[in-house]
Design an enzyme around this catalytic site. Structure first.
Site, PDB file in Angstrom:
ATOM      1  N   ASN A   7       0.873  -1.179   0.000  1.00 58.52           N
ATOM      2  CA  ASN A   7       0.000   0.000   0.000  1.00 58.52           C
ATOM      3  C   ASN A   7       0.911   1.231   0.000  1.00 58.52           C
ATOM      4  O   ASN A   7       1.503   1.564   1.030  1.00 58.52           O
ATOM      5  CB  ASN A   7      -0.889  -0.053   1.251  1.00 58.52           C
ATOM      6  N   LYS A  14       3.373   0.750   3.099  1.00 60.92           N
ATOM      7  CA  LYS A  14       3.047  -0.273   4.103  1.00 60.92           C
ATOM      8  C   LYS A  14       3.045  -1.623   3.393  1.00 60.92           C
ATOM      9  O   LYS A  14       2.627  -1.704   2.237  1.00 60.92           O
ATOM     10  CB  LYS A  14       1.653  -0.012   4.680  1.00 60.92           C
ATOM     11  N   ARG A  91      -2.567  -2.173  -3.532  1.00 61.49           N
ATOM     12  CA  ARG A  91      -3.786  -1.386  -3.326  1.00 61.49           C
ATOM     13  C   ARG A  91      -3.713  -0.178  -4.258  1.00 61.49           C
ATOM     14  O   ARG A  91      -2.738   0.583  -4.220  1.00 61.49           O
ATOM     15  CB  ARG A  91      -3.864  -0.913  -1.881  1.00 61.49           C
ATOM     16  N   HIS A 180     -13.242   2.756  -0.085  1.00 55.07           N
ATOM     17  CA  HIS A 180     -13.253   1.699   0.947  1.00 55.07           C
ATOM     18  C   HIS A 180     -13.899   0.402   0.434  1.00 55.07           C
ATOM     19  O   HIS A 180     -14.370  -0.416   1.228  1.00 55.07           O
ATOM     20  CB  HIS A 180     -14.068   2.109   2.208  1.00 55.07           C
ATOM     21  N   GLY A 212     -11.505   8.394   7.825  1.00 55.22           N
ATOM     22  CA  GLY A 212     -12.418   8.541   6.695  1.00 55.22           C
ATOM     23  C   GLY A 212     -13.524   7.536   6.917  1.00 55.22           C
ATOM     24  O   GLY A 212     -13.253   6.424   7.362  1.00 55.22           O
ATOM     25  N   ARG A 241     -12.970  15.862   7.504  1.00 58.47           N
ATOM     26  CA  ARG A 241     -13.697  16.180   6.264  1.00 58.47           C
ATOM     27  C   ARG A 241     -15.148  16.524   6.559  1.00 58.47           C
ATOM     28  O   ARG A 241     -15.772  15.892   7.415  1.00 58.47           O
ATOM     29  CB  ARG A 241     -13.652  14.980   5.303  1.00 58.47           C
ATOM     30  N   ASP A 283      -9.948  12.932  16.683  1.00 59.99           N
ATOM     31  CA  ASP A 283      -9.906  11.584  17.240  1.00 59.99           C
ATOM     32  C   ASP A 283     -11.072  11.380  18.213  1.00 59.99           C
ATOM     33  O   ASP A 283     -11.252  12.153  19.157  1.00 59.99           O
ATOM     34  CB  ASP A 283      -8.562  11.361  17.958  1.00 59.99           C
ATOM     35  N   PHE A 284     -11.830  10.305  17.979  1.00 61.22           N
ATOM     36  CA  PHE A 284     -13.041  10.090  18.771  1.00 61.22           C
ATOM     37  C   PHE A 284     -12.752   9.784  20.237  1.00 61.22           C
ATOM     38  O   PHE A 284     -13.611   9.976  21.086  1.00 61.22           O
ATOM     39  CB  PHE A 284     -13.904   8.992  18.126  1.00 61.22           C
ATOM     40  N   ARG A 285     -11.540   9.297  20.529  1.00 57.94           N
ATOM     41  CA  ARG A 285     -11.202   9.072  21.944  1.00 57.94           C
ATOM     42  C   ARG A 285     -11.153  10.398  22.686  1.00 57.94           C
ATOM     43  O   ARG A 285     -11.656  10.530  23.799  1.00 57.94           O
ATOM     44  CB  ARG A 285      -9.867   8.338  22.063  1.00 57.94           C
ATOM     45  N   GLY A 331     -11.643   1.813  12.821  1.00 63.08           N
ATOM     46  CA  GLY A 331     -11.276   2.318  14.141  1.00 63.08           C
ATOM     47  C   GLY A 331     -12.454   2.637  15.045  1.00 63.08           C
ATOM     48  O   GLY A 331     -12.512   2.179  16.194  1.00 63.08           O
ATOM     49  N   ASN A 335     -14.284  -0.118  17.715  1.00 65.72           N
ATOM     50  CA  ASN A 335     -13.810   0.175  19.082  1.00 65.72           C
ATOM     51  C   ASN A 335     -14.653   1.151  19.882  1.00 65.72           C
ATOM     52  O   ASN A 335     -14.296   1.466  21.005  1.00 65.72           O
ATOM     53  CB  ASN A 335     -12.383   0.754  19.007  1.00 65.72           C
ATOM     54  N   GLU A 385      -8.055  -5.180   5.344  1.00 61.48           N
ATOM     55  CA  GLU A 385      -7.922  -4.870   3.918  1.00 61.48           C
ATOM     56  C   GLU A 385      -6.742  -5.614   3.287  1.00 61.48           C
ATOM     57  O   GLU A 385      -6.803  -5.996   2.129  1.00 61.48           O
ATOM     58  CB  GLU A 385      -7.778  -3.356   3.735  1.00 61.48           C
TER      59      GLU A 385
HETATM   60  P1  ADP Z   1      -8.010   5.450   9.243  1.00 60.87           P
HETATM   61  O1  ADP Z   1      -9.186   5.853   8.416  1.00 60.87           O
HETATM   62  O2  ADP Z   1      -6.928   6.481   9.309  1.00 60.87           O
HETATM   63  O3  ADP Z   1      -7.510   4.049   8.969  1.00 60.87           O
HETATM   64  P2  ADP Z   1      -8.954   4.334  11.763  1.00 60.87           P
HETATM   65  O4  ADP Z   1      -9.806   3.268  11.145  1.00 60.87           O
HETATM   66  O5  ADP Z   1      -7.751   3.925  12.517  1.00 60.87           O
HETATM   67  O6  ADP Z   1      -8.584   5.451  10.730  1.00 60.87           O
HETATM   68  O7  ADP Z   1      -9.907   5.165  12.747  1.00 60.87           O
HETATM   69  C1  ADP Z   1      -9.449   6.214  13.532  1.00 60.87           C
HETATM   70  C2  ADP Z   1     -10.497   6.503  14.603  1.00 60.87           C
HETATM   71  O8  ADP Z   1     -10.757   5.293  15.301  1.00 60.87           O
HETATM   72  C3  ADP Z   1     -10.095   7.534  15.623  1.00 60.87           C
HETATM   73  O9  ADP Z   1     -11.121   8.501  15.772  1.00 60.87           O
HETATM   74  C4  ADP Z   1      -9.937   6.758  16.917  1.00 60.87           C
HETATM   75  O10 ADP Z   1     -10.504   7.442  17.984  1.00 60.87           O
HETATM   76  C5  ADP Z   1     -10.695   5.487  16.695  1.00 60.87           C
HETATM   77  N1  ADP Z   1      -9.975   4.342  17.272  1.00 60.87           N
HETATM   78  C6  ADP Z   1      -8.972   3.649  16.698  1.00 60.87           C
HETATM   79  N2  ADP Z   1      -8.513   2.681  17.543  1.00 60.87           N
HETATM   80  C7  ADP Z   1      -9.221   2.778  18.677  1.00 60.87           C
HETATM   81  C8  ADP Z   1      -9.249   2.074  19.919  1.00 60.87           C
HETATM   82  N3  ADP Z   1      -8.428   1.045  20.159  1.00 60.87           N
HETATM   83  N4  ADP Z   1     -10.143   2.463  20.857  1.00 60.87           N
HETATM   84  C9  ADP Z   1     -10.997   3.479  20.615  1.00 60.87           C
HETATM   85  N5  ADP Z   1     -11.029   4.186  19.451  1.00 60.87           N
HETATM   86  C10 ADP Z   1     -10.166   3.850  18.495  1.00 60.87           C
END
Ligand code: ADP
Length: 402
Positions: A7, A14, A91, A180, A212, A241, A283-285, A331, A335, A385
Site C-alpha cells: 500500500n 506499508k 492497493r 473503501h 475517513g 472532512r 480523534d473520537f477518543r 477504528g 472500538n 484490507e
Molecule cells: P483510518 O481511516 O486512518 O484508517 P482508523 O480506522 O484507525 O482510521 O480510525 C481512527 C479513529 O478510530 C479515531 O477517531 C480513533 O478514535 C478510533 N480508534 C482507533 N482505535 C481505537 C481504539 N483502540 N479504541 C478506541 N477508538 C479507536
C-alpha cells in the site's frame, strides 16, 4: 503460496507478507519518510515487537529493495529468497469506470491507472510509483491491482449520477465512485457467513467508520449505493472532512472570506468534520473524553456524526426495501460502543435491538451485538484490507492459471 501486499502513499509504503495456506501474516512493516530526511523501515514478524531500522530511502525503488532485504534478512526476515514471493497485490485507490474487479498488471493496466490520475491526484501517482518500483526489483513476479473503487462499480446509474448537466459526466467522468470498497466487501462477505447465508442472498448495510468514513448498501452481493462520491469528501461527517454540505456554502465562503480554491479545499478536507465542530480533535477518543467532561461542542460533534450514520442506514434500508444486517468496522466502528449505541440504539422499526452488555464489551473483536429476538442483526467485524487484497490477488492468479 506467499503474497506480498503493498500500500504505497506519497512518502510511505506499508506492506504485509501473507502465507495463503493458512492466511497468516508472516511479517508486516512500514517504510516511512521516503524521500525525506529521517527515513526508516519498521518490520515485525509474527506477534513479535517491531524492529525499527534507520535507512536512507531516497525513493520508492530503494524502499522496495529494503523491504525485500528485511523480509529475507537472517535475523528479522521470514523467507530465504525473494523467489518465495508468488505475487504482489497492490492497493490502488482509483480505478475509475475502467476497473470493476482486480486485474493482473500489465502496460495497458498501468496506462489505465494513469488515466485515472485526474480523479485521484493524491493517491494514484504514488500507487503507480509503487507498482513500477516493484516491477523493477521483481520483474518476473506477477502483480495484481486491487482497486478501492471496484466493488462500487455495480451501482446503478440512478445511484451514481449527480443532478448536474449530463455533459460533465461525459467530459470529466463526474459521478459517484465510492471508496473503501475492499473493506466493505470483506466485512459484507463475513457478515453473510455469520448469517449462515450466501452473499448473494442477503441485504446488508456496512459502516466503515474511521478517520475517513463511508456507508455502503449491498443488495444480494452487489453494492447498490455508497456515501462517498466523486471524491472521498462526500457523505458522513468525518475526522476532518465535512462530508455532504450544501454546495453553495463553498462559493459563499470563497466570496465572503476571499478564499482560493486551495484554501477552501483545505477548509473542507482538513479543518472540518468532527474536528471543525468540536474545535478539539479529529480523534473520537479525545471527543468522548471531552464530552464526558461536559464539553458541549465535543458532544455536538458526536451527535452529528452518529445522526448522519443513522440517516444513511435509514435511507439505504428504504432503497433496498429492508435489510438483514448492519455491520460496523474500522477504528470507530470496531472500538467505540458509544457511537454504535448513538447510531442504532433507537431503530426498532427496522427490527434492530442491541444487547447493551454485548455492545459495551465488544472492542476490536468480531461479535453479533443484537439481542436474540432481533429481526435485523448488528455485527461488529474487524476489517482486514490486507488479507482481502491478498485473497483477491490469489484469485486473479488462479483465474489466470498461474
Ligand atoms: P483510518 O481511516 O486512518 O484508517 P482508523 O480506522 O484507525 O482510521 O480510525 C481512527 C479513529 O478510530 C479515531 O477517531 C480513533 O478514535 C478510533 N480508534 C482507533 N482505535 C481505537 C481504539 N483502540 N479504541 C478506541 N477508538 C479507536
Amino acid at each position: 503460496m506467499k503474497i506480498l501486499v503493498i500500500n504505497t502513499g506519497s512518502s510511505s509504503l506499508k506492506y504485509q507478507l501473507i502465507d495463503m495456506v493458512n492466511e497468516t501474516v508472516l511479517a508486516k512493516g512500514l517504510c516511512d519518510r521516503i524521500g525525506i530526511e529521517g527515513s526508516f523501515l519498521k518490520q515485525s514478524k509474527g506477534d513479535a515487537d517491531a524492529i525499527v531500522i534507520e535507512k536512507r530511502l531516497p525513493d520508492h525503488k530503494v524502499a522496495i529493495q529494503q523491504v525485500i532485504e528485511a523480509l529475507t534478512d537472517r535475523e528479522i526476515g521470514v523467507i530465504s529468497d525473494m523467489s518465495e514471493i508468488s505475487a504482489v497485490g497492490h492497493r490502488v485507490v482509483h480505478g475509475g469506470e475502467k476497473f470493476y474487479k482486480s486485474v493482473l498488471i500489465d502496460k495497458d493496466v498501468i496506462k489505465a491507472i494513469e488515466e485515472c490520475i485526474d480523479l485521484a491526484p493524491l493517491h494514484n501517482p504514488p500507487n503507480i510509483v509503487g507498482i513500477e518500483a516493484c516491477k523493477q526489483i521483481m520483474p518476473n513476479t506477477p502483480m495484481v491491482a486491487v482497486f478501492d473503487t471496484a466493488f462500487h462499480q455495480s451501482m446503478p446509474k440512478k445511484a451514481y449520477m449527480y443532478s448536474i448537466p449530463y455533459r460533465l459526466y461525459e467530459k470529466y467522468g463526474i459521478r459517484k465512485y465510492g471508496f473503501h470498497g475492499t473493506s466493505h466487501e470483506y466485512i459484507a462477505r463475513r457478515a453473510a457467513e455469520m448469517l449462515g447465508k450466501a452473499f448473494e442472498e442477503v441485504k446488508l448495510i456496512t459502516c466503515h467508520l474511521g478517520n475517513g468514513s463511508s456507508v455502503c448498501a449491498i443488495d444480494k452481493g452487489y453494492a447498490v449505493d455508497t456515501s462517498m462520491g466523486f471524491t472521498p469528501l462526500d457523505g458522513l461527517a468525518m475526522g476532518t472532512r465535512s462530508g455532504s454540505i450544501d454546495p453553495a456554502i463553498v462559493t459563499f465562503l470563497m466570496e465572503k472570506e476571499g478564499l482560493s480554491t486551495t484554501q477552501v479545499n483545505t477548509l473542507i478536507n482538513k479543518e472540518s468534520g468532527v474536528l471543525g465542530i468540536s474545535g478539539i480533535s479529529s480523534d473520537f477518543r479525545d471527543l468522548d473524553k471531552a464530552a464526558n467532561e461536559g464539553n458541549d461542542r465535543a458532544e455536538l460533534a458526536l451527535q452529528i456524526f452518529a445522526y448522519r450514520v443513522k440517516k444513511y442506514i435509514g435511507k439505504y434500508a428504504a432503497a433496498m426495501d429492508g435489510i438483514d444486517a448492519v455491520v460496523f468496522t474500522a477504528g470507530i466502528g470496531e472500538n467505540n460502543p458509544g457511537i454504535r449505541k448513538r447510531t442504532i440504539g433507537n431503530m426498532s422499526y427496522l427490527g434492530i435491538s442491541i444487547d447493551d452488555t454485548k455492545n459495551n464489551s465488544t472492542i476490536g473483536v468480531e461479535q453479533d451485538i443484537s439481542t436474540p429476538e432481533a429481526r435485523t442483526r448488528v455485527f461488529v467485524i474487524p476489517t482486514n484490507e490486507e488479507l482481502a487484497i491478498a485473497r483477491k490477488t490469489k484469485k486473479v492468479l488462479d483465474d489466470n492459471n498461474y
